[in-house]
Design an enzyme around this catalytic site. Structure first.
Site, mmCIF file in Angstrom:
data_model
loop_
_atom_site.group_PDB
_atom_site.id
_atom_site.type_symbol
_atom_site.label_atom_id
_atom_site.label_comp_id
_atom_site.label_asym_id
_atom_site.label_seq_id
_atom_site.Cartn_x
_atom_site.Cartn_y
_atom_site.Cartn_z
ATOM 1 N N LYS A 86 -9.296 8.095 3.440
ATOM 2 C CA LYS A 86 -9.818 6.749 3.157
ATOM 3 C C LYS A 86 -11.235 6.576 3.700
ATOM 4 O O LYS A 86 -11.939 5.645 3.289
ATOM 5 C CB LYS A 86 -8.904 5.681 3.751
ATOM 6 C CG LYS A 86 -7.576 5.516 3.033
ATOM 7 C CD LYS A 86 -6.782 4.361 3.629
ATOM 8 C CE LYS A 86 -5.415 4.205 2.968
ATOM 9 N NZ LYS A 86 -4.481 5.286 3.355
ATOM 10 N N GLU A 106 -0.600 4.900 14.492
ATOM 11 C CA GLU A 106 -0.170 6.095 13.755
ATOM 12 C C GLU A 106 -0.316 7.372 14.586
ATOM 13 O O GLU A 106 0.642 8.163 14.676
ATOM 14 C CB GLU A 106 -0.931 6.201 12.428
ATOM 15 C CG GLU A 106 -0.420 7.304 11.515
ATOM 16 C CD GLU A 106 -1.121 7.336 10.168
ATOM 17 O OE1 GLU A 106 -0.696 8.121 9.305
ATOM 18 O OE2 GLU A 106 -2.110 6.582 9.974
ATOM 19 N N HIS A 162 -2.455 7.705 7.057
ATOM 20 C CA HIS A 162 -2.757 6.430 6.400
ATOM 21 C C HIS A 162 -4.157 5.966 6.804
ATOM 22 O O HIS A 162 -4.938 5.557 5.955
ATOM 23 C CB HIS A 162 -1.701 5.396 6.778
ATOM 24 C CG HIS A 162 -1.825 4.104 6.048
ATOM 25 N ND1 HIS A 162 -1.776 4.019 4.673
ATOM 26 C CD2 HIS A 162 -2.016 2.833 6.489
ATOM 27 C CE1 HIS A 162 -1.907 2.756 4.303
ATOM 28 N NE2 HIS A 162 -2.064 2.012 5.381
ATOM 29 N N PHE A 187 1.603 -3.703 3.893
ATOM 30 C CA PHE A 187 1.922 -5.030 4.413
ATOM 31 C C PHE A 187 3.413 -5.312 4.187
ATOM 32 O O PHE A 187 3.967 -4.985 3.142
ATOM 33 C CB PHE A 187 1.104 -6.107 3.703
ATOM 34 C CG PHE A 187 -0.325 -6.222 4.165
ATOM 35 C CD1 PHE A 187 -0.816 -5.451 5.200
ATOM 36 C CD2 PHE A 187 -1.183 -7.129 3.550
ATOM 37 C CE1 PHE A 187 -2.142 -5.576 5.628
ATOM 38 C CE2 PHE A 187 -2.501 -7.262 3.960
ATOM 39 C CZ PHE A 187 -2.985 -6.483 5.002
ATOM 40 N N HIS A 213 -9.706 2.135 0.729
ATOM 41 C CA HIS A 213 -8.257 1.918 0.653
ATOM 42 C C HIS A 213 -7.894 1.441 -0.741
ATOM 43 O O HIS A 213 -8.210 0.321 -1.126
ATOM 44 C CB HIS A 213 -7.854 0.892 1.707
ATOM 45 C CG HIS A 213 -6.381 0.784 1.913
ATOM 46 N ND1 HIS A 213 -5.460 1.464 1.141
ATOM 47 C CD2 HIS A 213 -5.647 0.065 2.824
ATOM 48 C CE1 HIS A 213 -4.242 1.175 1.553
ATOM 49 N NE2 HIS A 213 -4.326 0.331 2.577
ATOM 50 N N CYS A 236 0.810 -1.225 0.000
ATOM 51 C CA CYS A 236 0.000 0.000 0.000
ATOM 52 C C CYS A 236 0.842 1.273 0.000
ATOM 53 O O CYS A 236 0.299 2.371 -0.134
ATOM 54 C CB CYS A 236 -0.957 -0.020 1.183
ATOM 55 S SG CYS A 236 -1.969 -1.507 1.201
#
Length: 414
Positions: A337, A316, A305, A402, A342, A165
């Site tokens: 998002k 975060e 994110h 990931f 996403h 991502c």
């Protein structure tokens, strides 16, 4: 060697809340949710039956039938966004040296639709190997920048970055670094993804990563909310034209913002989960600040994110508090998002565009779908539910993938 300055002169977007940059921006500032029941395949037996699909996209509006059949949806979306960014920049009007114009693109998965269709056809055909001759070119993640370069004759640096991502943020940082080193005059950069397929949805469901709020898709992506239950899968593309400053000034280009820093780091922790204390996130933002040679108190806005996952939405903000200290509450934070879902490998591009537009318009889009803030999420200025006017000098865009891949791009008002 004196490093060159890098600016943004063109923007293009094809997203679940708008099929052009201007439509995307309008969707963002008005808090539009792109989530709806899946139409691209029959999802009736899946745990998650909704996604943030691109709406009203017909490839034949952009390509002839023969051309369209040679491209996966991932490539189709990417080229349309790149076309808009190139046109928006008016770069071609200046007749640039095409040997010094590159394309650096990001995609986490690439042609998943093609891969799924071809393997399924092979199995249904009792193992008889009758594969489409375009199977491999359609599937590989690096084909999109190749196709963009062929369309325009751009012969500069050309490749795809793959870091889940974080892919398109990595692409943007690579483009920035090549330009400031003088390796090109302009680079079209961004990313695309089209993973709303049976394999994509089924795979993420198996990881328990996605929301299963099938009764209320539009409010399913809810960063920092106590009831969040996973991310909402999205698809689309975002593109920017990055240009060396003197090259842009010489041709009289409109400049939307400047790129002044890029940070990279790894969590070195887990295949899919973020470090619970946000150590990699702390480091990636610190690296971006050091690259830009500015102090933490200069940051006015962060596009987080913020995927709407239980762990990520805590880690975060913790990292923001640890890095920015007392200044953290002065930063206008958002999670776009909540509207787009996403977009995986394309997330960094579309969120980078949102960050640039926020700087240019002095307006921060909201984080929608807050019902009750999670008490475990540190108290910060999350721009809940309504856009906020703010003069922004410096802004960050965070993307994480990931494998523990972290990328942070730092933009500045020009």
């Amino acid at each position: 060697m004196e490093l060159k300055r890098v600016v943004i002169t063109g923007l293009g977007a094809l997203t679940p809340i708008g099929n052009t940059f201007s439509e995307y921006w309008e969707g963002l500032i008005n808090g539009v949710s792109g989530a709806a029941p899946i139409t691209l395949f029959d999802a009736s037996l899946f745990k998650t039956q909704f996604a943030c699909e691109v709406k009203n996209f017909d490839p034949l509006d952009h390509y002839d039938r023969k051309e369209a059949r040679k491209m996966d949806r991932c490539g189709q979306l990417g080229i349309v966004a790149a076309r808009e960014a190139v046109a928006h920049s008016q770069l071609l009007d200046a007749k640039p040296d095409k040997g010094r114009v590159g394309v650096i693109w990001g995609s986490g998965i690439g042609g998943l639709t093609t891969f799924e269709q071809e393997v399924t056809s092979y199995v249904k055909g009792n193992g008889i190997p009758r594969f489409n001759p375009f199977f491999i070119p359609k599937m590989i993640a690096d084909i999109t920048p190749g196709l963009i370069s062929m369309e325009y004759g751009f012969m500069g640096p050309n490749y795809t970055t793959v870091s889940a991502c974080a892919s398109s943020s990595n692409a943007l940082i690579d483009a920035y670094n090549l330009l400031r080193l003088g390796k090109a005059d302009a680079i079209i950069t961004g990313g695309s993804e089209a993973a709303v397929t049976a394999a994509g949805v089924g795979g993420f469901n198996a990881l328990h990563a996605m929301s299963t709020r099938n009764d209320d898709p539009k409010s399913a992506s809810r960063p920092f909310d106590k009831g969040r239950d996973g991310f909402v899968l999205g698809e689309g593309a975002g593109a920017m034209v990055l240009e060396e400053l003197e090259h842009a000034l010489k041709r009289g280009a409109t400049i939307y913002a400047e790129v002044v820093g890029g940070g990279l780091s790894a969590d070195a922790y887990h295949m899919t989960a973020p470090h619970p204390e946000g150590l990699g996130v702390y480091r990636v933002m610190k690296n971006a600040l050091e690259d830009a040679e500015i102090t933490a108190d200069k940051i006015d806005h962060i596009n987080m994110h913020a995927t709407s996952t239980p762990l990520g939405d805590i880690a975060e903000p913790k990292a923001v508090v640890d890095l920015f200290g007392d200044h953290a509450k002065n930063i206008q934070i958002n999670g776009t998002k909540s509207m787009t879902g996403h977009l995986l490998g394309a997330a960094g591009a579309v969120e980078g565009i949102a960050t640039v537009a926020a700087i240019y318009n002095s307006l921060v889009p909201p984080t929608i779908n807050l019902h009750e803030k999670d008490e475990e999420v540190p108290d910060l200025n999350y721009t809940f539910n309504k856009a906020v006017e703010k003069d922004i000098e410096y802004a960050m865009s965070n993307t994480f993938g990931f494998g523990g891949h972290n990328a942070c791009v730092l933009f500045k008002k020009y």
